[in-house]
Design a protein around this motif. Structure first.
Motif, short mmCIF file in Angstrom:
data_model
loop_
_atom_site.label_atom_id
_atom_site.label_comp_id
_atom_site.label_asym_id
_atom_site.label_seq_id
_atom_site.Cartn_x
_atom_site.Cartn_y
_atom_site.Cartn_z
N PHE A 67 0.84 -1.21 0.00
CA PHE A 67 0.00 0.00 0.00
C PHE A 67 0.87 1.25 0.00
N ILE A 68 0.32 2.28 -0.57
CA ILE A 68 1.10 3.52 -0.70
C ILE A 68 0.33 4.64 0.00
N LEU A 69 1.06 5.50 0.71
CA LEU A 69 0.42 6.65 1.35
C LEU A 69 0.61 7.88 0.46
N ASP A 70 -0.50 8.48 0.10
CA ASP A 70 -0.46 9.63 -0.80
C ASP A 70 -0.89 10.86 0.01
N PRO A 71 0.00 11.85 0.16
CA PRO A 71 -0.38 13.03 0.94
C PRO A 71 -1.60 13.74 0.34
N LEU A 72 -2.42 14.33 1.17
CA LEU A 72 -3.65 14.96 0.69
C LEU A 72 -3.38 16.00 -0.40
N ASP A 73 -2.25 16.71 -0.27
CA ASP A 73 -1.91 17.72 -1.27
C ASP A 73 -1.73 17.11 -2.66
N GLU A 74 -1.42 15.82 -2.71
CA GLU A 74 -1.14 15.17 -3.99
C GLU A 74 -2.36 14.45 -4.56
N VAL A 75 -3.39 14.32 -3.74
CA VAL A 75 -4.51 13.45 -4.11
C VAL A 75 -5.16 13.86 -5.43
N ALA A 76 -5.18 15.15 -5.71
CA ALA A 76 -5.84 15.61 -6.95
C ALA A 76 -4.90 15.66 -8.14
N ASN A 77 -3.64 15.22 -7.93
CA ASN A 77 -2.64 15.38 -9.00
C ASN A 77 -2.43 14.15 -9.86
N HIS A 78 -3.39 13.21 -9.81
CA HIS A 78 -3.10 11.92 -10.46
C HIS A 78 -3.83 11.74 -11.75
N ASP A 79 -3.92 12.80 -12.54
CA ASP A 79 -4.61 12.72 -13.80
C ASP A 79 -5.11 11.32 -14.16
N ARG A 80 -4.25 10.48 -14.70
CA ARG A 80 -4.75 9.15 -15.05
C ARG A 80 -3.81 8.03 -14.61
#
Lengths: 220, 791
Positions: B257-270
Motif C-alpha cells: 500500500f502507498i500513502l499519498d499526501p492529501l496535497d497530492e490526491v488531486a494530482n493523479h490525472d490518469r
C-alpha cells in the motif's frame, strides 16, 4: 555676468566642419540690455542657445556668474539655468494642454516651490501683466500678443537674473511688438539682464548695446 | 507637480481619444487575459488546500500484483486496523459513494449520489456547515449540501425532514436531515451531495457491509498521522496487511500500500485506476492560458510602445518646452512613465470589468474549473495586480519614455527632430506583434479544424442512434421485454460490460507475459448493436452457451501487445485470473475515452444473460431522441418509484467536442484581438512613414511614378521584417499549436496544410487592408497641394 572666450561650435558636413560659431568672445555685465543682430544663418540663435546652456559648444570657455559652465555636468548646468535664466521664444512655445495659469506655474514645479507660495507668485504675475481674466484659458484661445505675454510671465515667474529672448516680437503686429518691448525695458530698469535676438533695428534700439554677427563671428 | 502632470495626462487622453481608447482597451484585454490565466493556474494547483490538517492526512492507495497502475480503492478493514495497530496513526476515515434512488415526501424519486463515511470525516476535512449539526454518529442522520437540499426540498426548510434512501426497494431506509453543508468547492477532490454513516451502506445483495470484509474495497480511505514524518514508516508497516487482502481477493491481490499526501490526491490525472476522487484540470489547462495571455499582453504592450513613440512628435514641443523650463531628463522620463502608469491603471480597472463578464463565460465552457477574481479578499491576487500594473507600465512605457526625453530642446525647436517611430526598434516591435498574430490565428484555425475532424471521427463503435439503460437483476427481464415492443427501437442487446461505462481491468497473460487489458463481459448481439468491426475470426455465437468461459475476442491493440496481427492472434491461448481462453476474433481498435487517451487494449468475453445489467438500445435511423423518450415512458409505466438511468452513447464524445469548441472559441477571440492590435500598430507606423515621405511621394508622382512604385517606397523598409515575422510566426504557430493539441487530445488532426494557407492568407489580407486604406488615402491627395504645404 557672462564671459565667453574663443567659443567654437560646428557641425560636421561630410568630412569638413561647418562652423556655426567661430572664435567668438563676448562679455556681458549684469543689468545690460543687449540686442544680437545679423542675417539669417549668422549664428544668432545658436549664440543665444549657448548662452542659455540649451546647446553645447565644441571649443572655448564659458563663465556664468564666475562659474565655469564648460566644466559642468548636464545636471549642474540645468540647476544653474533653472535658477537664473528665463526664455522667451518667437513662437511662444506654451504647452497647449495647459491653461495660462498652469503654463506660468510650470517652472515653479520644477524648482519644488511649495503650493501656497506658487499660488501667490502666479497670482502676482497674472496681476502684473493684466491677464487675471485669462488664467483659465488655453493658449489656442489667446491672440499672439497675449500668448507672448504669458510666455514672458512664465519666463519671469522664477525671478531670473537673465532673460533670453529669441525674436520675441517676430510673430506679432507692430502695436503688440511695442508693448512687449516696453515690458522688456521696464524689466531691464528693474535690474534684469536681457539679451534678445532681433531682425528689427527699431527693437534693437531698446537695448543698451548691439552685437552684430556674420558667419558666426562678431563683426562690431 | 503631480496634479499638474495628472491634469496634463487627462487632457491628453481626452484630446487623443481614439488613440487612448485603442491603447487602454488593448492593454486592458492583455491584463484581463493574464489575470484569467493566472487565476486558472492558481485554481489548478489549489486542490484540497483548504483543509486545516492537510499535512497530516494521507490517502491509502493499493498496488495490485501484475497491474502497473495503483488503485484508488482500498480494502475496507485497512483503516480501522491501521488505527488499532499502528501508534503513529491517530485516526482513519473511509469513503464509499453510490448512486441510488431517493425520495422525499410526495416528490418524484430522484437519482442521487450518496457518500457513506465515518463520523471522523469532519475531524479530517473542513466542509463548513450552513445550518443544523454535522453529526453522522447517529445512524439515522443524513447531511445535505445546499444544492442537494434545494434539489430535493426546493425552498422548504430541509432540517428534520425525512428522505428515503433506496426508495422503492424492500430495504429502503428512512433518514432524518440533521444538517445542511455548503457545497464542496470545485477545487476539492472530495465531492459529495448527501452524507451519512458508513454503517448504513447497503450492498447490491441488500446486505450491510461488514467491517472486517477484506473482499470489499472502499472508494477511499484516509489516515491521519499527526507527525507526517512517520508516514514513511506507516507505509512500510501497512505492507503486512497485503497478504490478508491477497488471500481474500484472488482477482485483485494487493502487493503493498502507498500513502499519498492529501496535497497530492488531486494530482493523479490518469495514473491511478478506480479513482473516484476528483482530479485537478490537466496541465494544459493550467499552462495553456498562461502562454496565450502572455502573448496577448506582450502584443498589447508592444502596441502601446509603438503607437506612443509613433505619436511622440505631437508631444515633442511639450517636451522641449519642459526642458527649457528646467525639467531634467529624469523628470521627463518620470512624467512619461507616470502617464503610461495611469493609462495602465485605467486598463487594469477596465480589465476587472472585462473579467466580471469573461470568467463566468469561461467557467461555463469547461466542467471542473471555477475561476473567480475577488480582488479585495484575495491578497495574492491584489499583489499580482500591483506587479502586473508595474510590469506592464515599465514594459510598455520605458522605451517611449527614453525615446521622447532623449532629444534636447534646441533640436526640437529647430525642427530637426521629426516623427519618431519608424526606426529599427519600432519595426522589430511590429514584427513581434505580427508573429503573435500568426500564432493565435494558426491555433484558432487548427482547433476549429480539429473540431470538424472529431465530429466525423470513427471511434470503432456506434455513437449515434445508440443509448444504454442501467438496470438491475430485478428489473432487467421485464424492462427488456417491454422495450422490445417500442416502435422507434431497432435492436436491443443485454450486456454486463459496456464501452466507456462498465469494464474491468485484468492482467491478460500469454507467452509468459502479462498485459493490463480492459475486459468487457458482453451479451448476445452486443457487437451488432454497437457496430463493432471485426478484422478477423468470428464473434461469439449468439444465444448459445458454446463460447462461455473459454473464448475471447481481442482488439487489434490488445493483440499487438503480444506481437500478434489480426490473423496470427486467432487460435492463441490466453489466461487471466483462473480463466483460460482461446482467441476467436480480433476487432478494430476502440477509442473508449474519446480523444483524451491513447488507444488501450480491450478484450471481450461472453457473459450469461443472468448477469446482464445494461440494456443497449439502437434506435431506428435518426430517431434516437424519440426512442429515448419512449424508453423513459415505458420505464415510468413499469417503475414509477425509480429514477430512469440512461445515457446517450455520444455523450462520450460530447465532452471532447465541448472542450475543443471552447478552445477554438477562445483562440478565435484571441486571434481577432491580436490581429486588431497588430493592425493598429501597423497603421500607426505606416502613417508615420508616409508623413515622413509625403513630400518625396508628391515629387515622385509629379515626375510620373506609378501607384505600384509608391506602394513599394512606402513599404520597402517593412518588407524584410514582414517576411521574417511571417515565416517565424508560422513555425512558432505550428509548434505551439501542436504542443497544446497533443497535451489535450492524444488523438488530434494536428496542423494541416489548409490551416496554414488560411492563416497566412488571413494575415496577409489584414496587412493588405491596413496598408491599402492608408496608401489609398495618400494617393488621393493632390501632389501640388502636398508640395505647397511642405515647402
Amino acid at each position: 555676468m557672462i564671459d565667453l572666450q574663443h567659443i567654437f561650435k560646428w557641425v560636421p558636413v561630410g568630412g569638413a566642419r561647418n562652423f556655426l560659431l567661430r572664435d567668438l568672445s563676448l562679455q556681458i555685465g549684469e543689468g545690460e540690455f543687449v540686442s544680437i543682430m545679423g542675417p539669417s544663418g549668422s549664428g544668432k540663435t545658436t549664440l543665444l542657445n549657448v548662452i542659455g546652456m540649451l546647446d553645447h559648444f565644441d571649443e572655448g570657455e564659458y563663465k556664468f556668474l564666475h562659474e565655469e559652465v564648460h566644466k559642468m555636468k548636464e545636471k549642474q548646468r540645468t540647476q544653474l539655468y533653472k535658477q537664473y535664466i528665463g526664455f522667451v521664444f518667437q513662437a511662444y512655445h506654451l504647452i497647449d494642454e495647459l491653461t495660462v495659469y498652469e503654463n506660468i506655474e510650470t517652472p515653479l514645479l520644477y524648482q519644488d516651490v511649495k503650493g501656497s507660495e506658487r499660488k501667490a507668485l502666479v497670482a502676482d504675475m497674472l496681476d502684473r501683466f493684466n491677464i487675471v481674466g485669462k488664467k483659465d484659458l488655453f493658449p489656442n484661445q489667446l491672440s499672439g500678443g497675449q500668448q507672448q505675454l504669458v510666455g514672458i510671465a512664465r519666463a519671469l515667474i522664477a525671478k531670473p537674473k537673465l532673460i533670453l529672448a529669441d525674436e520675441p516680437t517676430g510673430n506679432l503686429n507692430s502695436k503688440q511688438g511695442e508693448e512687449i518691448m516696453n515690458i522688456f525695458s521696464e524689466l531691464n530698469q528693474q535690474g534684469v539682464t536681457i539679451i534678445q535676438v532681433t531682425h528689427s533695428e527699431k527693437n534693437a534700439g531698446y537695448g543698451s548695446r548691439i552685437i552684430e554677427l556674420l558667419d558666426g563671428r562678431i563683426v562690431n | 507637480m503631480f496634479s499638474n502632470i495628472f491634469k496634463l495626462i487627462f487632457r491628453n487622453l481626452y484630446r487623443y481619444k481614439y488613440y487612448s481608447i485603442v491603447n487602454i482597451l488593448g492593454l486592458s484585454i492583455g491584463v484581463a487575459a493574464l489575470v484569467w490565466a493566472w487565476q486558472t493556474y492558481r485554481f489548478s494547483f489549489s486542490y484540497d488546500r483548504f483543509h486545516q490538517d492537510r499535512d497530516q492526512i494521507f490517502r491509502i492507495l493499493s498496488k495490485i500484483e501484475g497491474r502497473d497502475v495503483k488503485l484508488g480503492v482500498c480494502p475496507l478493514p485497512l483503516g480501522p486496523m491501521a488505527k488499532a495497530d499502528l501508534s503513529a496513526v491517530s485516526d482513519y476515515v473511509r469513503l464509499e459513494n453510490i448512486n441510488l434512488s431517493l425520495k422525499a415526501g410526495q416528490e418524484e424519486a430522484l437519482n442521487s449520489r450518496v457518500t457513506y463515511t465515518d463520523p471522523s470525516f469532519f475531524d479530517f476535512f473542513n466542509f463548513p456547515l450552513v445550518t443544523g449539526v454535522h453529526e453522522i454518529g447517529d445512524r439515522s442522520n443524513i447531511l445535505l449540501t445546499e444544492t442537494s437540499a434545494k434539489k430535493i426540498f426546493g425552498t422548504k426548510d430541509p432540517l428534520g425532514q425525512t428522505v428515503l434512501l433506496h426508495a422503492g426497494e424492500s430495504y429502503q431506509q428512512p433518514m432524518k436531515v440533521a444538517g445542511v453543508l455548503k457545497d464542496p468547492p470545485v477545487n476539492s477532490s472530495i465531492q459529495f451531495e448527501l452524507i451519512t454513516n458508513m454503517e448504513n451502506y447497503v450492498k447490491n445483495d441488500s446486505a450491510l457491509l461488514k467491517a472486517d470484509d477484506w473482499t470489499w474495497l472502499a472508494d477511499a480511505i484516509f489516515l491521519k498521522i499527526p507527525d507526517p514524518a512517520n508516514a514513511v514508516r506507516v507505509e512500510k508497516e501497512l505492507t503486512k496487511y497485503a497478504p490478508i487482502q491477497a488471500k481474500a481477493r484472488q482477482d485483485l491481490k494487493a502487493e503493498h500500500f502507498i500513502l499519498d499526501p492529501l496535497d497530492e490526491v488531486a494530482n493523479h490525472d490518469r495514473d491511478i485506476a478506480s479513482n473516484v476522487l476528483s482530479q485537478r484540470p490537466e496541465d494544459s489547462a493550467a499552462y495553456g492560458p498562461l502562454v496565450l495571455a502572455l502573448l496577448i499582453l506582450i502584443s498589447s504592450c508592444l502596441n502601446f510602445a509603438n503607437t506612443t513613440v509613433a505619436r511622440s512628435n505631437q508631444r515633442l514641443k511639450e517636451m522641449g518646452v519642459r526642458k527649457v523650463l528646467g525639467g531634467n531628463k529624469m523628470q521627463l522620463i518620470r512624467q512619461s512613465l507616470l502617464e503610461c502608469g495611469l493609462m495602465v491603471f485605467l486598463a487594469v480597472l477596465l480589465s476587472t470589468l472585462l473579467n466580471s463578464w469573461w470568467l463566468p463565460v469561461f467557467n461555463n465552457m469547461f466542467t471542473g474549473i471555477k475561476i473567480s477574481a475577488d480582488y479585495f479578499s484575495d491578497p495574492v491576487l491584489l499583489r499580482t495586480m500591483f506587479w502586473l500594473w508595474l510590469g506592464v507600465t515599465l514594459i510598455a512605457g520605458l522605451y517611449p519614455a527614453f525615446y521622447i526625453s532623449r532629444y534636447n530642446a534646441t533640436q526640437i525647436f529647430r525642427g530637426s527632430v521629426k516623427f519618431g517611430g519608424t526606426n529599427l526598434f519600432s519595426r522589430v516591435l511590429l514584427g513581434l506583434q505580427l508573429l503573435v498574430a500568426c500564432i493565435t490565428v494558426i491555433a484558432g484555425f487548427a482547433f476549429s479544424r480539429n473540431s470538424d475532424f472529431q465530429k466525423n471521427f470513427d471511434f470503432g463503435f456506434a455513437v449515434d442512434d445508440v443509448f444504454s439503460v442501467q438496470l438491475n437483476k430485478n428489473t432487467f427481464d421485464a424492462y427488456h421485454q417491454a422495450l422490445s415492443q417500442a416502435k422507434s427501437v431497432e435492436a436491443l442487446a443485454g450486456t454486463r460490460g459496456h464501452i466507456s461505462s462498465s469494464y474491468k481491468f485484468i492482467g491478460l497473460e500469454a507467452k509468459g507475459e502479462k498485459k493490463e487489458t480492459r475486459l468487457l463481459e458482453v451479451g448476445d448481439r452486443y457487437e451488432e448493436v454497437m457496430e463493432l468491426q471485426l478484422l478477423s475470426g468470428r464473434w461469439f455465437k449468439p444465444f448459445s452457451t458454446a463460447d462461455l468461459d473459454h473464448t475471447i475476442v481481442l482488439s487489434e491493440k490488445a493483440a499487438s501487445e503480444f506481437g500478434w496481427t489480426a490473423e496470427t492472434a486467432l487460435g492463441q491461448q490466453v489466461k487471466w485470473d483462473t480463466v483460460h481462453a482461446q482467441v476467436i476474433g480480433v476487432t478494430k481498435d476502440l477509442y473508449m475515452t474519446a480523444f483524451f487517451d491513447p488507444i488501450e487494449p480491450v478484450a471481450f468475453a461472453k457473459v450469461q444473460p443472468s448477469a446482464y445489467r445494461t440494456l443497449v438500445v439502437k434506435s431506428r435511423l435518426g430517431q434516437v431522441n424519440a426512442a429515448f423518450d419512449e424508453a423513459r415512458a415505458i420505464w415510468s409505466g413499469l417503475y414509477p418509484m425509480k429514477p430512469f438511468n440512461a445515457f446517450y452513447q455520444n455523450e462520450i464524445a460530447a465532452e471532447a467536442h465541448r472542450v475543443n469548441a471552447s478552445i477554438a472559441t477562445i483562440f478565435f477571440w484571441f486571434a481577432i484581438i491580436s490581429a486588431l492590435l497588430t493592425a493598429t500598430g501597423l497603421f500607426a507606423l505606416i502613417s508615420l512613414t508616409i508623413l515622413k515621405k509625403l513630400r518625396e511621394i508628391a515629387i515622385r508622382r509629379v515626375v510620373g511614378a506609378s501607384p505600384g512604385h509608391i506602394v513599394f517606397i512606402v513599404n520597402k523598409s517593412y518588407i524584410l521584417i514582414f517576411v521574417l515575422s511571417l515565416v517565424l510566426g508560422v513555425f512558432a504557430g505550428i509548434a505551439l499549436t501542436r504542443l497544446l493539441m497533443d497535451l489535450i487530445f492524444v488523438v488530434n488532426v494536428g496542423v494541416h496544410g489548409p490551416t496554414l494557407v488560411y492563416s497566412i492568407a488571413g494575415i496577409l489580407l489584414l496587412v493588405a487592408v491596413t496598408l491599402g486604406i492608408k496608401i489609398w488615402h495618400t494617393l488621393s491627395l493632390k501632389p501640388s497641394e502636398v508640395l505647397r504645404a511642405n515647402q
